[in-house]
Write an enzyme that holds these catalytic residues in place. Structure first.
Site, PDB file in Angstrom:
ATOM      1  CB  SER A 169     -20.964 -84.787  -0.789  1.00 25.39           C
ATOM      2  OG  SER A 169     -21.105 -83.477  -0.274  1.00 25.39           O
ATOM      3  CE  LYS A 170     -22.676 -80.577   2.598  1.00 26.34           C
ATOM      4  NZ  LYS A 170     -21.798 -80.778   3.779  1.00 26.34           N
ATOM      5  CB  ILE A 171     -28.014 -85.575  -2.653  1.00 29.56           C
ATOM      6  CG1 ILE A 171     -28.547 -84.153  -2.846  1.00 29.56           C
ATOM      7  CG2 ILE A 171     -29.012 -86.595  -3.186  1.00 29.56           C
ATOM      8  CD1 ILE A 171     -28.746 -83.758  -4.294  1.00 29.56           C
TER       9      ILE A 171
END
Length: 545
Positions: A243-245
């Site tokens: 999700s961060k990527i």
């Protein structure tokens, strides 16, 4: 492959309760279905939470046809769910040898897997730090327990221990990947490093290691939205990191990073960690006591002015002891006095100059010594945080204190010539003992503060951190590999040796675990050969930021 959106601060979404199925085996006879057995340790869990977890198990199902089955014992389970995070407490419920053969996760693994309708990687949900690696290795996947839907859930490649199996960017072990100094996704890596650093300073070691592992995986090109599915299949990339990527790919930033960088607590903890001798735990304690700035630290530790010439903290009167660490406050006081100099990065030319000065002094003590500069310098970094030099001599022999004596004599010489101002640590030296569970420490390590002599050209010399590592000749090349790094590369070397070869590897030697047989490689390439690995040049071992 969009990810489900969840509030940033959400930890657990309450599940609507229903009456539990009368049989824990419900659904087990359904055609085409595979079962994954789960055991719940209810200690530290409220009855309501346990009931919710059982409800999730009864109603769990993946696209690959995997269902969960509540198991009455840990011995028969593949997954153990617990909110216990200490070895001594887990041993009250599960035999430790049994625990090493299971994936032991927190309840959040089940909740997130239920929500995403797939078995998530277990690493970032590992309940015990001591079993992090085992939890990763024992974590089941749909492809491992289901014979159907192989096209949608292909099994991940299992790393082979056979030499020549092939180095590839998506290999599970970083010692089987090429990791250049600068990667195509360096900006993304720098953002993930902020998250890793935040978890580290907050004492969330398992989460920090998760980010560190994700950072170590190189992708061969700049990631775009078209690559997201391929990125999702990389090793060590779990749902949260994905999700961060995705945030970074879509928006060029990670919102959590902006929040963290603006937090006073994070700023202070990171600032405190720049002082030599202050680790994350000490930094948190200092912050809790009300300290916020370097000035606060100076008042707290009574640092009023720099006293480099007094050298009270560098007293060498106890060099004949097996260890020399000094008092913790003493070390921190020195770190505060020299902080502005010690945080300055060291250019390659100065690294080489310091090595030449040290080896010139050593030649007056004993001619014929050889040395190798290791650490970031050897991996190709333009500037280094500190200097690591591995030293040996072909005639050094174990058992007669030659290594220890040579190290101590060099330190005394450098100190008398005012080149070495502080000895922060002097390690122990132990001979091989076949009854030991670990092989002997064949290194003598001195962690010091060094300053070059005045050049007479008006150039200001500053203090540098210098680590001197003396090795017996038979482990010289092992020490070079172990001290070259990077941290994650070395971690995976040890893990590979343990899991694939049944061996123990670190910078002080290589031994076989079942009978403590020692190995003495005659070159760096032979170290890799002994471990059944393809040789990777130092410049491609940068498996960290």
């Amino acid at each position: 492959m969009p990810l489900p959106k969840r509030p940033a601060n959400e930890i657990y979404s309450p599940i609507l309760k229903r009456k539990r199925s009368s049989s824990p085996n419900s659904g087990s006879d359904a055609p085409g279905k595979s079962l994954l057995k789960v055991f719940i340790i209810d200690a530290k869990l409220d009855a309501e939470v346990v009931e919710d977890l059982r409800h999730l198990i009864d109603n769990f199902g993946t696209a690959a046809g995997t269902q969960l089955q509540l198991c009455p014992s840990a011995e028969d389970a593949q997954i153990v769910i617990t909110d216990i995070h200490m070895q001594k407490r887990i041993e009250r419920h599960v035999n430790w040898d049994t625990a090493k053969q299971k994936a032991i996760v927190t309840p959040q693994w089940l909740r997130d897997s239920f929500e995403s309708k797939q078995l998530l990687p277990c690493g970032e949900y590992a309940a015990l730090r001591e079993l992090y690696e085992e939890t990763i290795q024992n974590c089941p996947e749909d492809s491992q327990i289901s014979a159907s839907n192989d096209q949608d859930f292909p099994p991940k490649a299992i790393p082979s221990s056979r030499k020549g199996a092939g180095i590839c960017y998506n290999h599970h072990y970083s010692c089987m990947r090429y990791s250049p100094l600068i990667c195509p996704n360096q900006k993304l890596v720098e953002k993930l490093a902020i998250l890793r650093r935040h978890r580290e300073v907050e004492g969330l070691d398992i989460q920090a290691l998760g980010y560190e592992r994700a950072i170590s995986v190189p992708f061969p090109r700049v990631i775009t939205t078209n690559d997201f599915h391929e990125v999702s299949e990389l090793p060590h990339i779990g749902r949260k990191i994905l999700s961060k990527i995705q945030d970074f790919i879509q928006h060029g930033d990670i919102p959590e990073c902006r929040t963290i960088l603006n937090e006073t607590r994070y700023q202070s903890l990171v600032l405190f960690n720049t002082v030599y001798g202050i680790g994350p735990s000490t930094a948190r304690a200092l912050y809790s006591s009300g300290l916020r700035t370097i000035k606060d630290l100076e008042r707290h530790y009574g640092v009023t002015s720099r006293t480099n010439d007094s050298n009270d903290n560098a007293s060498l009167e106890h060099l004949d002891r097996s260890t020399k660490t000094g008092l913790p406050d003493l070390s921190i006081k020195v770190g505060l006095e020299l902080r502005e100099e010690l945080i300055m990065r060291i250019p390659r030319s100065e690294v080489e100059e310091i090595r030449d000065v040290v080896m010139n002094e050593l030649a007056h003590i004993r001619s014929g010594c050889v040395s190798t500069i290791t650490g970031g310098y050897r991996r190709g970094k333009i500037e280094s945080n500190d200097i690591d030099i591995v030293i040996s001599h072909k005639d050094l022999k174990p058992g007669d204190d030659q290594v220890k004596g040579l190290c101590a004599e060099l330190i005394r010489c450098l100190y008398d010539k005012r080149l070495l101002t502080h000895v922060m640590y002097l390690s122990s030296f132990r001979e091989h003992n076949t009854l030991r569970t670990t092989h002997w420490d064949s290194l003598q390590k001195a962690l010091t503060v060094f300053i070059l002599p005045d050049s007479g050209k008006g150039q200001k010399r500053i203090h540098r951190r210098l680590d001197l590592i003396f090795a017996l000749p038979e482990v010289y090349h092992t020490a070079i590999v172990g001290w070259t790094g990077s941290t994650m590369f070395e971690r995976d070397l040890r893990l590979w040796a343990k899991e694939k070869k049944g061996m123990k590897f670190d910078s002080s030697g290589i031994s076989r675990r079942h009978d403590s047989k020692l190995y003495f490689p005659k070159s760096e390439e032979e170290v890799f050969e002994l471990l059944d690995l393809e040789f990777i040049e130092p410049a491609l071992r940068n498996a960290d930021l």
